[in-house]
Design a protein around this motif. Structure first.
Motif, short mmCIF file in Angstrom:
data_model
loop_
_atom_site.label_atom_id
_atom_site.label_comp_id
_atom_site.label_asym_id
_atom_site.label_seq_id
_atom_site.Cartn_x
_atom_site.Cartn_y
_atom_site.Cartn_z
N LYS A 195 1.16 -0.83 -0.12
CA LYS A 195 0.06 -0.08 0.20
C LYS A 195 0.97 1.60 0.07
CE LYS A 195 -4.20 -1.65 1.91
NZ LYS A 195 -5.59 -1.10 3.39
N THR A 196 2.63 1.08 0.11
CA THR A 196 2.74 2.26 0.24
C THR A 196 3.87 2.06 -0.56
OG1 THR A 196 4.26 1.59 2.56
CG2 THR A 196 2.60 2.60 3.17
N ASP A 197 4.21 1.63 -0.91
CA ASP A 197 5.25 0.64 -2.71
C ASP A 197 6.78 1.20 -1.64
OD1 ASP A 197 3.77 1.20 -4.74
OD2 ASP A 197 3.62 3.37 -4.92
N ALA A 198 6.10 0.16 -0.23
CA ALA A 198 7.29 -0.11 0.36
C ALA A 198 8.25 1.20 0.87
CB ALA A 198 8.66 -0.97 -0.52
N SER A 199 7.32 2.54 0.72
CA SER A 199 7.95 3.29 1.27
C SER A 199 7.57 3.84 2.70
CB SER A 199 7.42 4.23 0.91
OG SER A 199 6.02 5.32 0.74
N LEU A 200 7.15 3.01 3.49
CA LEU A 200 6.80 3.08 5.38
C LEU A 200 7.67 1.92 6.19
CD1 LEU A 200 5.49 4.67 7.28
CD2 LEU A 200 3.51 3.22 7.16
N THR A 201 8.49 2.71 6.67
CA THR A 201 9.21 1.36 7.39
C THR A 201 8.75 2.12 8.68
OG1 THR A 201 11.49 3.03 6.88
CG2 THR A 201 10.58 0.27 6.26
N GLY A 202 8.97 0.87 9.31
CA GLY A 202 9.26 0.98 11.50
C GLY A 202 10.18 0.78 12.17
N LYS A 203 10.25 0.53 13.00
CA LYS A 203 11.05 0.54 13.83
C LYS A 203 10.61 -0.57 15.17
CE LYS A 203 13.76 2.59 17.25
NZ LYS A 203 14.78 4.07 18.00
N VAL A 204 11.01 -1.70 15.31
CA VAL A 204 10.75 -2.77 16.71
C VAL A 204 10.85 -2.03 17.39
CG1 VAL A 204 10.85 -5.00 17.15
CG2 VAL A 204 10.51 -4.64 14.77
N ILE A 205 10.09 -1.83 19.13
CA ILE A 205 10.51 -1.62 20.28
C ILE A 205 10.82 -2.56 21.05
CG2 ILE A 205 9.82 1.06 19.22
CD1 ILE A 205 7.54 1.02 20.80
N GLY A 206 10.37 -3.54 20.91
CA GLY A 206 10.08 -4.76 21.68
C GLY A 206 8.45 -5.85 21.49
N GLU A 207 8.60 -6.21 22.34
CA GLU A 207 7.77 -7.43 22.76
C GLU A 207 6.89 -8.28 23.92
OE1 GLU A 207 10.46 -11.46 22.34
OE2 GLU A 207 10.59 -11.27 19.73
N ASP A 208 5.88 -8.35 23.50
CA ASP A 208 5.21 -8.16 24.65
C ASP A 208 3.69 -9.10 24.66
OD1 ASP A 208 3.62 -7.11 26.96
OD2 ASP A 208 3.22 -5.19 26.14
N TYR A 209 2.31 -9.36 25.46
CA TYR A 209 1.63 -9.34 24.61
C TYR A 209 0.16 -9.41 24.49
CZ TYR A 209 3.61 -14.05 26.62
OH TYR A 209 4.39 -15.09 27.21
N ALA A 210 -1.30 -9.58 23.44
CA ALA A 210 -1.80 -8.63 23.14
C ALA A 210 -3.37 -9.95 23.77
CB ALA A 210 -1.58 -8.34 21.71
N PRO A 211 -4.35 -9.91 23.53
CA PRO A 211 -5.16 -10.24 23.94
C PRO A 211 -5.57 -11.18 21.99
CG PRO A 211 -6.29 -7.97 24.34
CD PRO A 211 -4.92 -8.17 24.33
N GLY A 212 -6.44 -12.34 21.68
CA GLY A 212 -6.82 -12.95 20.81
C GLY A 212 -7.79 -14.27 21.04
N LYS A 213 -8.84 -14.07 19.93
CA LYS A 213 -9.32 -14.99 19.62
C LYS A 213 -8.75 -16.43 19.81
CE LYS A 213 -12.69 -12.20 17.14
NZ LYS A 213 -13.37 -11.73 15.50
N GLU A 214 -9.81 -16.63 20.44
CA GLU A 214 -9.55 -18.69 20.60
C GLU A 214 -9.74 -19.11 19.35
OE1 GLU A 214 -9.65 -20.79 24.34
OE2 GLU A 214 -10.95 -19.61 24.30
#
Length: 216
Positions: A195-214
């Protein structure tokens, strides 16, 4: 991108709960609380004991740790094995951890017998856990992104589709903190790139947990 071997999926509860049942004139109040550690469980238990100082019993069971490494329970004066242990078994059947269950009993004058007590405490504990909404906590990666307002308008639905937006800061640009599950991360990054023609990059700042569906 692989996830950290330190993190693994587990079940817990989403919120505090309180239910009440009457059995042979005895009043049973069941409560369940998500707890991050044993100290939090102990503090919450003490709070319940103070609130219900006049109760006949405040029985409890708690499980702490992704694998339930710390597990404690108490009959609090009920006949041995008729309250705390059945409550712990109810928690294990649901497969949840990082939680505290407390069942407060006001004796109604009719003896229930060992079998009756086991059924009452197990039933009350199970109902309290169900009311607290069991959820799956899945390992995730935490990313930060900085993007323009037009790009944010284009991508907001993509972020919501793949994970959870933890924070948004509106300034000259839009800065977001975003959690995405390990399993969904590859698809998310691919869609962002397309969607951005690979122009957008982010930064990984850590690992954690998030609620999800079973899984179904």
């Amino acid at each position: 991108m692989q996830g950290s071997p330190r993190l693994k999926e587990y079940r817990t509860v989403a919120k505090n709960s309180e239910i009440e049942i009457i059995i042979s004139k005895s009043r049973f109040i069941g409560r369940c609380f998500p707890c991050a550690d044993e100290e939090q469980a102990r503090l919450k238990l003490e709070e319940i004991r103070k609130r219900h100082w006049d109760a006949s019993h405040n029985c409890y069971a708690y499980s702490i740790g992704i694998n339930g490494e710390t597990a404690r329970f108490s009959d609090d004066g009920e006949p041995s094995g008729t309250a705390g242990a059945p409550m712990m078994e109810a928690v294990k059947r649901i497969g949840a951890t990082n939680l505290l269950c407390v069942v407060t009993r006001y004796f109604g004058g009719i003896l229930l017998g060992a079998g009756g007590l086991i059924r009452a405490y197990s039933k009350c504990c199970s109902a309290a856990v169900k009311e607290a909404e069991p959820i799956v906590m899945r390992p995730c990666r935490v990313h930060s992104f900085e993007l323009s307002y037009p790009l944010w308008a284009r991508l907001e639905d993509t972020f919501k589709k793949y994970g959870s937006i933890e924070a948004v800061e509106y300034g000259a640009t839009v800065r977001i903190v975003f959690k995405v599950g390990f399993a969904e991360e590859t698809g998310f990054l691919h869609e962002i790139a397309v969607k951005t023609d690979a122009s957008l990059t982010g930064k990984v700042i850590g690992e954690d947990y998030a609620p999800g569906k079973e899984d179904a």
